[in-house]
Design a protein around this motif. Sequence first.
Motif: not given
Length: 195
Positions: A106-107, A109-111, A113, A134-135, A138, A140-141
């Motif tokens: 999860g971290m 994917v967020k950082e 990208r 979760r992905v 969002d 933005s993903m």
Amino acid sequence: MTTKTVFTTGEAAKICKVSQQTIIRCFDNGSLKGFRVPGSKFRRIPREQLFLFMKDNGIPTDALESGKKKLLIVDDDQDLVDLMQDGFQRDKRFEIRTANNGFDAGMGVKEFRPDLVILDVMLPDINGKEVCQRVRSDPSMDTVKILCISGMVEHSKVDSLKAAGANDFMQKPFSIDDLVSRACNLLEMDRGVIG
């Protein structure tokens, strides 16, 4: 490494992480310079024009500068992670990060990208379906592709993974070459063109 000098609207959209319609609209209104392929309606965008457009609009240019696709490999089996990493490194068109659990995934994917996540469905702390959800929750993903991998075979589970947002599924064991091919297909990359 050879890097593309001219992009299609679809390729430009992926690099900018926006919709293809947005690229076409910017092309048509003149804010993104390019040219049409003679005798067709196809639009093409030269690398330097895409770079200027990204700079002007505050879009990070790292994807364009490296020309590499970002790949996040998530599996709790470190030997398999190493094997997959080696396979993609041989291709030379991927920037790779790895994670061994759902939290790190999860971290990551967020950082990071990534363009693609290769996701083991059976992680020690969270299941792959939840990671997919979760992905996908969002916006933005939206452009992140998810390729799930697992030893399980039940079609209902594969269907529920796809319903949760997975783009593709491969059953373990698989050949690394097949995995790289499947990843290239998902990312609409030519297979085996090693730059």
